[in-house]
Design a protein around this motif. Sequence first.
Motif, mmCIF file in Angstrom:
data_model
loop_
_atom_site.group_PDB
_atom_site.id
_atom_site.type_symbol
_atom_site.label_atom_id
_atom_site.label_comp_id
_atom_site.label_asym_id
_atom_site.label_seq_id
_atom_site.Cartn_x
_atom_site.Cartn_y
_atom_site.Cartn_z
ATOM 1 N N GLY A 191 0.801 -1.184 -0.008
ATOM 2 C CA GLY A 191 0.071 0.068 -0.033
ATOM 3 C C GLY A 191 0.897 1.053 -0.059
ATOM 4 O O GLY A 191 0.296 2.271 -0.254
ATOM 5 N N GLY A 192 1.991 1.144 0.502
ATOM 6 C CA GLY A 192 2.616 2.488 0.587
ATOM 7 C C GLY A 192 3.865 2.564 -0.801
ATOM 8 O O GLY A 192 4.476 3.560 -0.749
ATOM 9 N N LEU A 193 3.666 1.665 -1.692
ATOM 10 C CA LEU A 193 4.406 1.823 -2.866
ATOM 11 C C LEU A 193 3.505 1.806 -4.080
ATOM 12 O O LEU A 193 4.138 1.811 -5.148
ATOM 13 N N LEU A 194 2.250 1.618 -3.943
ATOM 14 C CA LEU A 194 1.326 1.776 -4.989
ATOM 15 C C LEU A 194 0.633 3.066 -5.131
ATOM 16 O O LEU A 194 0.182 3.965 -4.472
ATOM 17 N N LEU A 195 1.273 3.601 -6.296
ATOM 18 C CA LEU A 195 1.261 4.950 -6.750
ATOM 19 C C LEU A 195 -0.131 5.211 -7.702
ATOM 20 O O LEU A 195 -0.343 4.552 -8.463
ATOM 21 N N PRO A 196 -0.873 6.236 -7.697
ATOM 22 C CA PRO A 196 -0.702 7.534 -6.593
ATOM 23 C C PRO A 196 -1.551 7.111 -5.370
ATOM 24 O O PRO A 196 -1.620 8.043 -4.582
ATOM 25 N N TRP A 197 -1.999 6.041 -4.936
ATOM 26 C CA TRP A 197 -3.014 5.772 -3.875
ATOM 27 C C TRP A 197 -2.380 5.860 -2.699
ATOM 28 O O TRP A 197 -2.627 6.075 -1.650
ATOM 29 N N SER A 198 -0.704 5.437 -2.734
ATOM 30 C CA SER A 198 -0.192 5.431 -1.254
ATOM 31 C C SER A 198 -0.114 6.923 -0.859
ATOM 32 O O SER A 198 -0.538 7.125 0.381
ATOM 33 N N TYR A 199 0.275 7.901 -1.457
ATOM 34 C CA TYR A 199 0.239 9.172 -1.041
ATOM 35 C C TYR A 199 -0.780 9.883 -0.923
ATOM 36 O O TYR A 199 -1.315 10.731 0.031
ATOM 37 N N THR A 200 -2.121 9.637 -1.650
ATOM 38 C CA THR A 200 -3.319 10.167 -1.730
ATOM 39 C C THR A 200 -4.174 9.680 -0.438
ATOM 40 O O THR A 200 -4.518 10.485 0.330
ATOM 41 N N LEU A 201 -4.114 8.158 -0.373
ATOM 42 C CA LEU A 201 -5.290 7.692 0.544
ATOM 43 C C LEU A 201 -4.534 7.973 2.115
ATOM 44 O O LEU A 201 -5.255 8.171 2.790
ATOM 45 N N ASN A 202 -3.374 7.764 2.054
ATOM 46 C CA ASN A 202 -2.739 7.795 3.393
ATOM 47 C C ASN A 202 -2.500 9.301 3.828
ATOM 48 O O ASN A 202 -2.598 9.616 5.092
ATOM 49 N N SER A 203 -2.508 10.174 3.024
ATOM 50 C CA SER A 203 -2.561 11.632 3.282
ATOM 51 C C SER A 203 -3.978 11.920 3.817
ATOM 52 O O SER A 203 -4.069 12.807 4.894
ATOM 53 N N LEU A 204 -4.973 11.475 3.302
ATOM 54 C CA LEU A 204 -6.201 11.449 3.712
ATOM 55 C C LEU A 204 -6.672 10.980 5.056
ATOM 56 O O LEU A 204 -7.232 11.389 6.034
ATOM 57 N N ARG A 205 -6.043 9.625 5.220
ATOM 58 C CA ARG A 205 -5.815 9.083 6.528
ATOM 59 C C ARG A 205 -5.298 9.710 7.598
ATOM 60 O O ARG A 205 -5.376 9.893 8.873
ATOM 61 N N HIS A 206 -3.992 10.603 7.335
ATOM 62 C CA HIS A 206 -3.342 11.382 8.129
ATOM 63 C C HIS A 206 -4.164 12.645 8.479
ATOM 64 O O HIS A 206 -4.030 12.781 9.890
ATOM 65 N N PHE A 207 -4.730 13.246 7.520
ATOM 66 C CA PHE A 207 -5.633 14.550 8.056
ATOM 67 C C PHE A 207 -6.889 14.158 8.854
ATOM 68 O O PHE A 207 -7.227 14.886 9.783
ATOM 69 N N GLN A 208 -7.310 12.923 8.651
ATOM 70 C CA GLN A 208 -8.430 12.568 9.517
ATOM 71 C C GLN A 208 -7.766 12.167 10.853
ATOM 72 O O GLN A 208 -8.565 12.421 12.021
ATOM 73 N N SER A 209 -6.794 11.728 11.284
ATOM 74 C CA SER A 209 -6.168 11.363 12.413
ATOM 75 C C SER A 209 -6.080 12.645 13.015
ATOM 76 O O SER A 209 -6.175 12.659 14.343
ATOM 77 N N GLN A 210 -5.448 13.562 12.363
ATOM 78 C CA GLN A 210 -5.089 14.828 12.702
ATOM 79 C C GLN A 210 -6.314 15.637 13.390
ATOM 80 O O GLN A 210 -6.209 16.410 14.405
ATOM 81 N N ALA A 211 -7.389 15.431 12.519
ATOM 82 C CA ALA A 211 -8.592 16.009 12.973
ATOM 83 C C ALA A 211 -9.128 15.539 14.397
ATOM 84 O O ALA A 211 -9.891 16.164 15.257
ATOM 85 N N GLN A 212 -8.756 14.082 14.422
ATOM 86 C CA GLN A 212 -9.376 13.439 15.652
ATOM 87 C C GLN A 212 -8.458 13.985 16.854
ATOM 88 O O GLN A 212 -8.822 14.023 18.289
ATOM 89 N N ALA A 213 -7.120 14.309 16.484
ATOM 90 C CA ALA A 213 -6.318 14.423 17.608
ATOM 91 C C ALA A 213 -6.483 15.960 18.148
ATOM 92 O O ALA A 213 -6.026 16.211 19.281
ATOM 93 N N LYS A 214 -7.244 16.796 17.281
ATOM 94 C CA LYS A 214 -7.540 18.211 17.822
ATOM 95 C C LYS A 214 -8.850 18.232 18.795
ATOM 96 O O LYS A 214 -8.959 19.377 19.346
ATOM 97 N N ARG A 215 -9.116 17.082 18.904
ATOM 98 C CA ARG A 215 -10.225 17.311 20.162
ATOM 99 C C ARG A 215 -9.684 17.379 21.260
ATOM 100 O O ARG A 215 -8.546 17.267 21.434
ATOM 101 N N SER A 216 -10.475 17.734 22.170
ATOM 102 C CA SER A 216 -10.212 18.102 23.557
ATOM 103 C C SER A 216 -9.699 16.826 24.362
ATOM 104 O O SER A 216 -10.357 15.740 24.239
ATOM 105 N N PHE A 217 -8.556 16.622 25.176
ATOM 106 C CA PHE A 217 -7.973 15.525 25.567
ATOM 107 C C PHE A 217 -8.756 15.347 27.046
ATOM 108 O O PHE A 217 -8.943 16.271 27.683
#
Length: 545
Positions: A191-217
């Motif tokens: 999944g990390g070497l399949l282009l362009p899906w590696s950087y597109t889908l994993n970027s979306l997953r990263h931003f999703q996790s970042q949005a979750q991280a911004k919630r109040s701890f």
Amino acid sequence: MKIPQRDFSVSEYKISPAVFVWCFAFVNGLVFHWPLLRYVQSQIELSSSLGIGVQLVLLSLSCVLMWLLLGFSGLMTTRLIKPLALTMIICNAIALYAIDTYQVILDITMMGNVWKTHSGEAGELFHPKLLVYVSAALLVCWLVVRKVQWRAQTRLKFLLHFVIAGVLGLGIVFYNASAWLWIDKHSKVVGGLLLPWSYTLNSLRHFQSQAQAKRSFEKLPDLSWAEKPETPITVVLVIGESARVKNFQLYGYPRQTNPMLVQRDVLIMPKAKACSTYTRRSLECILSHDPTADDLKFEILPNYLHRSGQVEVIWRTRNWGEPALADFKVLRGKDLSQLCKGPTCLNPDQDEALLAGLEQDISNSEHARQFIVLHQAGSHGPSYHSKYPAQFAKFMPVCDSVDLKACSPDSLINAYDNTIVYTDHFLNKLISVLEQKKNRNIVMMYLSDHGESLGEGGWYLHGAPEMVAPNEQKDIPFLVWRSPSMANKLTINAKRLDAKSNDHADKIWQNGHFQVFHSVVGVLGGRGSVYLSDQDIFNHHGERK
């Protein structure tokens, strides 16, 4: 006699949108996926039935996914096909450069590193070879824009091609169903070497996790505190960057990379492990009360101590990646460089700037308890040669290129070892500052966020997925220094720590990142349900009441 002029221009080609998508999907599968095929070759014989099946499935998967993207776009309007294809050509070229040059895998963790890389680090990653990749991509884009023209095609015919592509792709995939067991086992790398899906889908997953991280701890249960100590306590936590234990003289490395620390009364923690191979996740582990959790839900150590009202907290950093910090004193790179003046601070753009004004912060503290974090730039690659002043170039010659594969192994190790020599100098200078504070009990803890690969097994830098990450990226140094007044109050049971490393082969609560939270709380005198004494590396003699 008139001599006919030869036309050297490239002829225009009129093709249907469906034929263009066929060609693009197939060429994308071949041109941009040779690192993936190289990985497959390293795992299985390509000429074997399994090897042939895996290659067919991966190529078919690449083509089918491309048809899904461009096909759906083309069904809406064929005007979207070219812009999307051209964008992917350029992005794929940049991604291929990174994969080929640094041997990285563009999974969610690596894309998190990419999106959090600041301009200084991004500049270090540039190499003229990148221009070759991008120029080739731009040339192809220019040819497509100028020379490829659409031939009229009905939407029904385009849809028919879309269906045929899907049926053919799925047929090959199911015909080679046995290959899916191998692909599933190696899914993170694939999944990390399949282009362009590696950087597109994993970027979306990263931003999703970042949005979750911004919630109040969530707030942790309050600690109970001992009475105000007779002598104020300061704990200094130094978080290194990309320092691997393999190159530390203190851990048996034959080179003199720690010439100053070997002369100090420094305690060496055995078999320390990083919980992750990238900075952001490692910082969460270091600062969390439960680093085994997959997601950071509770407030981190400095915020927790600050909220208690019992501890003064100061954060000094020349790095990045920390979770959101509370409203206490935070000094970053530019702030520290401005403080770094005079003969005692000659290198404002190096880690020594972290020490600028530190003595005053400790001397001026009116708190009985103080917690200070120093986050180094350390040994961050690929431009290791820029991470230390010239006078610390002890090992020569050094690799001065960011294309690490182009450097000889010796020159690469020389450059990296020089960063460890400079870290040795930095820690020694820090100890010199701390030992002058006779009116405070002081503990200094140093450990790295993760290790670093220097070409072993074809790996470079860090950020490899956990399932395939080599030990060079996971084994880290963990050192402790105590002021003389604390030496008898705090001792370390090395046998217990050694047994813990052996007993917990699944990495749950191994030595290293997992002990920081509870050890800091223990030294400062906090007690309660959050504090786990068995995860405190110190034996507390004369326990405070």
